[in-house]
Design an enzyme around this catalytic site. Sequence first.
Site, PDB file in Angstrom:
ATOM      1  CB  CYS B  17      13.648  14.666 -12.897  1.00  0.00           C
ATOM      2  SG  CYS B  17      12.156  14.118 -13.832  1.00  0.00           S
ATOM      3  CG  ASN B 252       9.147  16.691 -11.412  1.00  0.00           C
ATOM      4  OD1 ASN B 252       9.245  15.533 -11.190  1.00  0.00           O
ATOM      5  ND2 ASN B 252       9.351  17.843 -10.693  1.00  0.00           N
ATOM      6  N   GLY B 253       7.394  14.163 -13.015  1.00  0.00           N
ATOM      7  CA  GLY B 253       6.291  13.366 -12.761  1.00  0.00           C
ATOM      8  C   GLY B 253       6.044  12.248 -13.240  1.00  0.00           C
ATOM      9  CG  MET B 497     -10.038  -7.478  12.639  1.00  0.00           C
ATOM     10  SD  MET B 497      -8.686  -6.694  13.470  1.00  0.00           S
ATOM     11  CE  MET B 497      -7.770  -8.230  13.861  1.00  0.00           C
ATOM     12  CD  GLU B 910      -2.915   7.164   9.990  1.00  0.00           C
ATOM     13  OE1 GLU B 910      -2.504   8.191   9.245  1.00  0.00           O
ATOM     14  OE2 GLU B 910      -3.308   6.070   9.514  1.00  0.00           O
ATOM     15  CE  LYS B 956      -7.172   2.793   5.954  1.00  0.00           C
ATOM     16  NZ  LYS B 956      -8.219   3.671   6.602  1.00  0.00           N
ATOM     17  CB  CYS B1121      -8.133  -9.688  18.427  1.00  0.00           C
ATOM     18  SG  CYS B1121      -8.933  -9.563  16.869  1.00  0.00           S
ATOM     19  CB  CYS B1127     -11.481  -2.334  14.139  1.00  0.00           C
ATOM     20  SG  CYS B1127     -11.024  -4.055  14.132  1.00  0.00           S
ATOM     21  CB  CYS B1132     -13.515  -4.014  20.262  1.00  0.00           C
ATOM     22  SG  CYS B1132     -12.192  -5.364  20.401  1.00  0.00           S
TER      23      CYS B1132
END
Lengths: 479, 1519
Positions: B17, B252-253, B497, B910, B956, B1121, B1127, B1132
């Site tokens: 908040c 807040n938190g 994997m 990413e 992860k 694969c 990896c 690979c």
Amino acid sequence: MADPKAFLTLRRATPDRVAVEERVRHWGEFYRPAPESAVRTQASRCMDCGVPFCQGDTGCPVHNIIPEWNGLVQRGDWREALESLHATNNFPELTGRLCPAPCESACVLGLVNEPVTIRHIEQTIADRGFAEGWVVPRPPRRASGSRVAVIGSGPAGLAAAQQLRRSGHDVVVFEKNERAGGLLRYGIPEFKLEKSVLDLRLDQLVAEGVQFRTGVDVGEDITVEELRAEFDAVCVAAGAGSPRDLDVPGRELDGIHLAMDFLTAQNRLLAGDPIVGGHIDARDRRVMIIGGGDTGSDCAGTCVRQGAKSVRQFELLPAPPHARAESTPWPLWPMQLRTSHAHEEGCDRDWSVATTAFSGANGRVERIHAVRLERKVFADGHTDFARIAASEFELEADLVLLAMGFTGPVKSKLLVDLAVELDGRGTIATDSAHRTNAPGVFAAGDARRGASLIVWAIREGRDAAESIDRWLRAPKTGN
Amino acid sequence: MTEKQGLYDPAYEHDACGIGFVAHIHGVRSRDVVEKSLELLRNLSHRSAVAADACTGDGAGILLQIPHLFLRRVCAPIDISLPDAGSYGVGMVFLPTRPADRAACERIVESIVADEGCSVLGWRDVPVDDEVLSGPTRRGRPAMRQIFVARMGVGRDLDPNYSFEVTLYVIRRRIETALRDIPSGRDCYVASFSSRTIVYKGMLRPAQLTPFYADLRETDLTSAIALVHSRFSTNTFPSWRLAHPYRFLCHNGEINTLRGNLTWMRVREGIMSSSRFGARLAEMVPVCGENQSDSASLDNALELLTLAGRPLAHAMAMLVPEAWEGHGTMSVERKAFYEYHASLMEPWDGPAAVAFTDGRQVAAMLDRNGLRPARYVVTADDFVVLSSEAGALPIAVENIRAKGRLEPGKMLVVNTTQGRILDDEAIKMELASVRPYRRWVAEQRIDLETLVAVESAPREYLAPLTIRQRAFGYSTDELKMVIGPMADAGEEPAGSMGNDTPLAVLSKRPQLLSSYFRQMFAQVTNPAIDPIREQLVMSLAMNLGPQCNLLEETAEHAKQIRIAQPILTEQDIDALRGVTDPSLRATTLPALFPVGGGIEALETAVEELCRRASSAIAEGYGVLILSDRETDSDLAPIPSPLAMSAVHHHLIREGLRWRVSLVAESGEAREVSHMALLIAYGASAVHPYLALESVTALARPEAAGDKPHGDAAQHRYVKALGKGLLKIMSKMGISTLQSYCGAQLWEAVGLDASLVDRHFPGTPSRVGGIDMDLIAEETLRRHSSAFEDDLVAPRLDAGGEYQYRAQGEHHNWNPMTIAKLQHATRGDSYSTFKEFSALVNHETRQQSTLRGLLDFVARDPIPLDQVEPASAITRRFCTGAMSFGSLSAEAHETLAIAMNRLGGRSNSGEGGEDPARFGTERNSAIKQVASARFGVTAEYIVSAKELQIKISQGAKPGEGGQLPGHKVDAIIARTRHSVPGVTLISPPPHHDIYSIEDLAQLIYDLKAIAPKAAVSVKLVSEAGVGTIAAGVAKARADLILISGDSGGTGASPLSSIMRAGSPWELGLAETQQTLVINGLRGRVRLQTDGQLKTGRDVIVAAMLGADEFGFATAPLIVEGCVMMRKCHLNTCPVGIATQDPELRARFAGQPEHVVNYFFFVAEEVRELMARLGVRTMDEIIGRTDFLRTLPSPAHAKSGTLDLSALLHLAMPASRTHPDRVTRHHVRLRLNDSGQEGGLNHILLDRAQSALDRGERIKEIFPITNADRAVGATLSGEIARRFGSAGLPDDSINVRFTGSAGQSFGAFAARGLSLDLEGEANDYVGKGLSGGRLIIRHPRSAQFIADQTVLVGNTALYGATSGEAYIAGVAGERFAVRNSGAIAVVEGVGDHGCEYMTGGTVVVLGRTGRNFAAGMSGGIAFVLDEFGELEQQCNAGMVELAPVSVSAERDLLRRLVEQHARFTGSARAKRELGQWDRSLRNFVAVVPTEYRKALQRQSDGAAASTGARRGLVIGEARRG
């Protein structure tokens, strides 16, 4: 792990064979020993796959934990490697010599490069174990009090016997010949497996307490009733010794022999054992081998060493491609041309050939008549081989060896008296736990599976032993 | 509040908040304070949320001093005559609306008041206006009444000093207890009950507060202190009581350690006493109620500590201590204060900005990580205003005496009775000097390391190591993949994997009890921590021994054994056993059960163990060691988590837990997760004796070669465990092991509910599972395989968990399934695919997944041709987020091409994307926005159809990542805006998402720049994910992805792959149910992924609620694969997960193969739909009533599961008819971005001539904190039209005056200059993409500009290019993950330049702690006048040097000159005026690796100028 990219930089290398002219002058094995460092280098090519296909359904039937012992060999931990190997495979010295190595054709490295020399590493581990004295008897710690008869001392019977013994059972192996070993002793030529190797292993089994009764044909020499009375369970591992024959005119002529009779005679000769029906000698003969498989190749090597004038091999199927056929993509067992040592030693092959007749003089074969085949698609869509018109030909031959495989176990008195059911292929029918319809009777090896690889025989023997052990330990309610 | 149902449990709800207070320093009450605070509250509206009806607020409230004059006026007409101010108390009570119920409750209240010796002066109806409420809120509104209570002399049997506030506290606590016991009392709530303060709050939006409560509009309602709060809750049924402020604080938190804090509070209640409360204390427990929010519990604890006599600041410093353990410059007295209090209490840890008051003092503080913003202003007319955002309360510049921000762990107190403001230093110095904490600690504390171990004889075991290892289920796999590497490298090993083995409860092999538990992790509502780069906040230290009375302070309190970390070696445990101090003596209790006793013996043995623990306590022991060391042929070990948790909870129930610490001496514990589990369930330390022995055996000197052996190997193993524990804690956002201990942050999957209630109470276990009998059976199977099997040559099992082994654990991806799938897709053979799917579906049913236990309800089939076409189905398919960098370009682009061809969507991952792919067939439709923001430029964002904010990933969750330098080649470096050869770190959290309202802000930012793209949020399945998803929906996401725990193609620590998160079936079903119940399902699309392979998987997922389906591993298999699981090694062999050109050349995948795969899956989906009689996918989404549990389980374990919660068909709260449910499921629309008509759109309009015709334009606007992401929309348009090249420099120049809202200048594109005179909040210049930002204080400012905060936290996060000139101080995390922007600033907070990989930062002033942590590229120049930088800098990756290279000097000077020119900075001018002297004070901060990489480049380049110079100057010019 050492270099994780070793597989990229190192090439596959197998040990050298002794030159043809030299090796055909004796009966011994003919691979030059590889230095330890070379074997370790080869082991370091193993990629230690997340999914080691060498172990998978199209790979090693006994599920050798190949990456594990490759890693151990690479680090030089031979003894631990032997332990690992022995944990899954009773006789790695045999498979290391004789296995066609489906593990290698499933090896992931084979996808992008040449596969790891798994079989040779296995043999090296096993031989080193014997040489170092690491292969010691491992008798059971406790006796179970149960008695098991194993019928047949081929690889399936021996594997079953060793596993059962180590589980604490009293095990008696019956062998109709005078020496134990089955096909290993009588079918496999000395130059592929020196019998002393086999004897070392048999010594271990004996020392562990496995009893051998050789020269006993169960069913004939002792009755099934006697067998049942003496033993709590029976494992039939009598092999698939019934050969496929060739029903063509002239088959009755002299000089036409079944391959196994030929190979057995040579092995007996070398062992100094009596040969039933006499020795078959290819010296100075023009030999024709019908059948392009491993047995045919064994015959060829034997003939060369006996001093045949020429050796030629017929195969019904067309010549496979030199590389893996598209129809058998990795990791399947590839359809592809395989050239054995015998073909180096001087054996010609002829593909897509059907034998139509033998002819000769004086009751002895002199000539073989054949026709060429082609693949043909019939109107209903099915394909088959058809004779090519006007392609008949004939060749001179004064010794013919029929190496066309086996149809199943010999329908002996044993099988009849045990009243075990056979399946559609003529082999002994069992459930997945190797149990036959007869109470307490199990089957393993070629007798159950049909003629197959030694490694499959070992797997069969181990599986059957596990089932028998479980069955013996379970509280009895009926079967 | 909605009841628990299906997988939905209101206990998982979170909130966060905006907070604020306004106070008069001298305590002068005024109307002004009230009105200012209400205005401030309204201006924080965007930090709150509204429900699905777009009307109901999540909560707002205000805390005031008792407005005596007002109350006396309004009470007079109702015949309540109030005595003098301070001598009466006011209770603000929420009551049932039914008159009879209300009367019953009131009677109880009155009787308790009387019983406590007070008199009831009367009740007053609080006037409220229902018209401002939405329908449902109105219906659920309680009756609000105020009760007035007068004191009548001193209470009976009480301390004469007993204050009235304590009496009122006792009354309130008794009321709460009494009302809990009657049915109508459940609707009652006492918002405040005090003679000093009063709270007005409710389920309101900030703007509704004043209209709702008429009192707040009354001009004679005055106060000198006002605390306000606006709430953003993840749920949509926030009850009236969950609004803040509570009685003392607003927050807040989120308190991540809540479960543990509550447990330990209960434990301490056993020895709590206070002269202020006397015997009444017993009635006050439990101090913290169950079933309330974290903030409410913290309030309870603060209240108790304060009323029992500790000053307000002291209590908060105990509860939420700053990070003192690793602090280099903190005074020893202050450290001693914290160290002493660590014996009393574990930190309440988690993101927190807390404002608190007792009605006289008002204060605020941040948690040790400083993860929430708090800015304050002191005015010339003696007001202090603190708020989550600067500018929330407009204040004339001339009136500002000082401005500031709260820093991590710091406190600010306004004492209105003394009329002074205390800063952190003054407060803490005072606290630390009250008592001789330093002496107490020095005299009492025993440090285990200093104890000399008693010489113990080497232990002798009857059984050899291998046998004992077998008894505890060790495998060769585990030794090779986990334990060995830990002992070698001192780190947890990585794998790749994902995990395709069965859940423990579905495995046919006996599993350790630990394997039935899954780690929980933070997502969205609180951030994970980076335990490596931000180690300064982390601690593994623990205290062993009895605890003392929380409410007192004596020297005895410090008498404990301190251990630096919890993994005890043989020497440590011997030393522990050797402690002779009577209260700290240790005894060992055998955690074993007789093998002969069969299955029942286990339960009996657990009971016996608990009894023995109680008697050991009676004998006075202070440490209990639960040991399974004596395991032999007759005795089997009680699984150690069971032994630990059973004893822990037994002792809690018995009220004895405070008297001992528990230590596990366990043969079972060997992995990091095993240690963490034991600690989470009560262990203070673990001695993993068998693992240590295994390490020694593995690392025999002769076998180890050049690797460590003996003690060195053990040391590394212990070190690896410590690192792993830090990681597990930090995943949950927890900094100290002390807070993790007992926090139970695990979910059970496959354990019987009654077993969990008995021995692991409070742990979620939602699908039932095995009970004691099967636990015993599995233990005995292991035991007999060790001791009974007649093995002539015993060896360990192959295991096969981490690598496939034919004789080991089952894997879904095995040689057969991999081969079949490849053969099918390469040969375009649907029949082979059917073989594949038959194999997979069979395996799935046999043994491996929850979906395998489900079957379809039989329905009338329809012909296949009536089912919608495959192309309609493939549109719902996506490929998973796999970065270019983790995948080769070939593999990455092949997926993109295939997905574009079949109408699905591929995901960039990413790692950014090569701009050459934008707009082509190779473009990834989904662009990921992950924590590192690699290559997240304006152009990248506008090229996406969907923007995916990756909060967690299945392999992860809660962790960051690292791309090692050797994998960063030229192309990857270019795509990620970095330098080849330099390691790239992905931080664990998004540094702009520490909380749910932060996520809302990021979504707002992305929609501002790319209004047409859908925004999705990727979460990972865990208990409570549904509630998070509801919050995400309220934050206006369009799509939510629930990722399963099993997927994951990238490299991660093995313990995360195997032991974190839960299966997607659970998370998806929970999300579906929660969204439907909350009426939010229609607002978002749901997607799921995690080892989906076949059409059957898709159908089951759809029925559990998914609209869309993600696939990652399967398409990679199709590409070739073979699950090498390498990896992370760049080796690979099939050219997929590698950048090695030689290996990439072996890539054999083709888009056609991938297209084949997805059409095969779609075809199979169609066949199943035909069989089920449905024509479109829409008809089956969320239809759990089409599913049933398979009647016959594959084996005994799986038969214990109960999937009914999974199959619960949720209904919206407003509906009751099932037919309408399904339609509701599929009503989809993009969420409104909520930004139409704002400043961004005006800017866009005004810029048309610049965009169309290249004209230069200048504009001037006022700006307020409600104007957020200003500049983003225009930047998006620039990027869309002109790409990254943008417009010529300064084409569009906009000046603003005022306080800018969050994300000012986010993604600002080249050609755009934004010039702000005023101040800015958090996230200034986020993702800066070439634009120029100029920010300066107002010209008329009275305060010292270069020492005053000007911009908030996390400025320039993920900036890729551009310039920022900030003539003032910035908050924490300045230029985090900057990869190319240039910035000049006059001071930064903690963690400046963290993870920076490029660009140039000039700091003309001081830096906070941990400067340059994880900085692997770029350069920073810091004007280090006071020689502090070395102390403040995290030297892990950087070197400090004088600015000696002439190119650097030139660059620096030019940047300072530009800064002076653009901002008029006095500071810059001063430095330029004495440049040579200044230059000597400048320090260049250069990453070591970066310098070497540049050196390599320059060695390679022929140019004599040197690459570093060239690069730096090049960057400057680019800006």
